[in-house]
Scaffold this active site. Sequence first.
Site, PDB file in Angstrom:
ATOM      1  CD  GLN A  86      23.725  34.048  51.272  1.00 11.92           C
ATOM      2  OE1 GLN A  86      24.388  33.018  51.212  1.00 11.92           O
ATOM      3  NE2 GLN A  86      23.394  34.629  52.411  1.00 11.92           N
ATOM      4  CE  LYS A  87      26.713  43.688  51.071  1.00 12.59           C
ATOM      5  NZ  LYS A  87      25.852  44.566  50.344  1.00 12.59           N
ATOM      6  CB  VAL A  99      33.396  37.855  49.920  1.00 19.09           C
ATOM      7  CG1 VAL A  99      34.827  38.042  50.398  1.00 19.09           C
ATOM      8  CG2 VAL A  99      33.321  36.716  48.906  1.00 19.09           C
ATOM      9  CG  HIS A 143      32.532  42.855  42.518  1.00 17.18           C
ATOM     10  ND1 HIS A 143      33.008  43.945  43.217  1.00 17.18           N
ATOM     11  CD2 HIS A 143      31.221  43.099  42.297  1.00 17.18           C
ATOM     12  CE1 HIS A 143      32.024  44.818  43.396  1.00 17.18           C
ATOM     13  NE2 HIS A 143      30.922  44.323  42.855  1.00 17.18           N
ATOM     14  CG  HIS A 191      34.195  44.398  46.774  1.00 11.44           C
ATOM     15  ND1 HIS A 191      33.582  43.181  46.917  1.00 11.44           N
ATOM     16  CD2 HIS A 191      33.182  45.294  46.624  1.00 11.44           C
ATOM     17  CE1 HIS A 191      32.272  43.321  46.892  1.00 11.44           C
ATOM     18  NE2 HIS A 191      31.995  44.602  46.697  1.00 11.44           N
ATOM     19  N   GLY A 242      31.174  47.730  38.890  1.00  6.98           N
ATOM     20  CA  GLY A 242      32.560  48.181  39.059  1.00  6.98           C
ATOM     21  C   GLY A 242      32.892  48.413  40.518  1.00  6.98           C
TER      22      GLY A 242
HETATM   23  P1  AMP Z   1      27.488  45.397  42.547  1.00  9.43           P
HETATM   24  O1  AMP Z   1      28.704  45.793  41.777  1.00  9.43           O
HETATM   25  O2  AMP Z   1      27.449  45.934  43.936  1.00  9.43           O
HETATM   26  O3  AMP Z   1      26.226  45.614  41.772  1.00  9.43           O
HETATM   27  O4  AMP Z   1      27.600  43.824  42.737  1.00  9.43           O
HETATM   28  C1  AMP Z   1      27.800  42.969  41.641  1.00  9.43           C
HETATM   29  C2  AMP Z   1      27.620  41.560  42.100  1.00  9.43           C
HETATM   30  O5  AMP Z   1      28.551  41.272  43.127  1.00  9.43           O
HETATM   31  C3  AMP Z   1      26.224  41.296  42.668  1.00  9.43           C
HETATM   32  O6  AMP Z   1      25.779  40.015  42.256  1.00  9.43           O
HETATM   33  C4  AMP Z   1      26.462  41.339  44.141  1.00  9.43           C
HETATM   34  O7  AMP Z   1      25.534  40.569  44.888  1.00  9.43           O
HETATM   35  C5  AMP Z   1      27.854  40.725  44.231  1.00  9.43           C
HETATM   36  N1  AMP Z   1      28.499  41.103  45.494  1.00  9.43           N
HETATM   37  C6  AMP Z   1      28.639  42.349  46.006  1.00  9.43           C
HETATM   38  N2  AMP Z   1      29.228  42.295  47.213  1.00  9.43           N
HETATM   39  C7  AMP Z   1      29.455  40.989  47.471  1.00  9.43           C
HETATM   40  C8  AMP Z   1      30.020  40.282  48.568  1.00  9.43           C
HETATM   41  N3  AMP Z   1      30.483  40.896  49.644  1.00  9.43           N
HETATM   42  N4  AMP Z   1      30.095  38.932  48.475  1.00  9.43           N
HETATM   43  C9  AMP Z   1      29.626  38.272  47.386  1.00  9.43           C
HETATM   44  N5  AMP Z   1      29.077  38.880  46.327  1.00  9.43           N
HETATM   45  C10 AMP Z   1      28.988  40.221  46.363  1.00  9.43           C
END
Ligand code: AMP
Length: 368
Positions: free
Chosen positions: A201-202, A229, A70, A67, A64
Amino acid sequence: MFAWKRQFSIANTLLKTTTTTTARTMTTATPPSFQVFRDVPPLRQLRRTLLLSNRTVGLVPTMGALHEGHLSLIRQAATENTDIIVSIFVNPTQFGVNEDLSSYPRTWDSDVAKLEALNAELSQQNTSPGRITAILAPTSKVMYPTLPPSSEIDGDGSFVTILPLAKKLEGASRPVFFRGVATVCMKLFNIVNAERAYFGQKDVQQTVVIRRMVQDFHVGTEIRIGETVREEDGLAMSSRNVYLGVRRRGVGLVLYEALRAAEGAYLAGKGGREEVLDAARGVAKRVLDEQSWLGPAERALFEVDYISLADPDSLEELKVIDPAKGAILSAALKMAPLEESKPGEDCGLGDGKVPVRLIDNLIFKPRV
Ligand code: AMP
């Protein structure tokens, strides 16, 4: 051609015939374009219906606080699947006992609004076949049905451990993190049974761990990776950036700047560990020195946790980059809490008192 109307009628039929929880707090009067599932059986029913209709499912796991990072994964999923399931679950087992589980940003209403807007965008463009069909927002009890989720290193529970990958880099500072990530992803993969799952990839180590898990456990979901991103100035988007505030956000750019310096060395033909990493270390040292000279109300201090140059599959540290394989350059730094704030200063959520861990990476492509 994609039958959006048919999808809508599948979703509506299920809305009427299952005990699915619909959106908990839908703010708009118009009916949502997706269902919200809190439990597993109704989602499985939807999945079966989709399978029998020859539709394909892309899963986008998230915690959640959505941004553009996601949303870009969802857009990618929309080009490759007819139906997208976005999971929103702040997974307790990946937070260590001293980490920020309770303060992790939770923004349900705006997440739902962003997903609605994205579905509208996808419908208007009509270039991607896929739409968001469902949000899976399970409770902890649903995800951890027998024992309470433990964050203790030697805690009890049914866990997936991917070693030694999970011990490296992020895992060295956060010993339960990848056990929690692998476990929750395995649960989500088993629940959703998606054709494809999308990761950013972050979080590069996460992509390596999940790929390994899928390979070793013969999981039938293909792992797809979306590019990082970034904000316009290069800062990688992250749900945690809201804690930074203006001062730490500015200084936090050092992470990307340091990685870019090392990338410059690689692109200039260097391949030895020290000559590549020294470029990054030099940037980090310069910025930290500059900050140290400032007063407590002006500066933002940080600590570099690691700067790594590793093999793309094993994450073993490299002495020399194999030109046929390339490398993963990754780094983490801890932005310390602000020592002193100025009147009216935007110090971010938590008033600058919350330490913020920033991670980022660049992939060095093979030279040949
Ligand atoms: P999170 O909600 O932080 O667990 O992230 C969910 C998914 O979004 C994961 O696969 C992250 O690697 C991806 N994600 C988070 N930030 C970015 C970003 N800036 N660019 C691309 N993917 C992202």
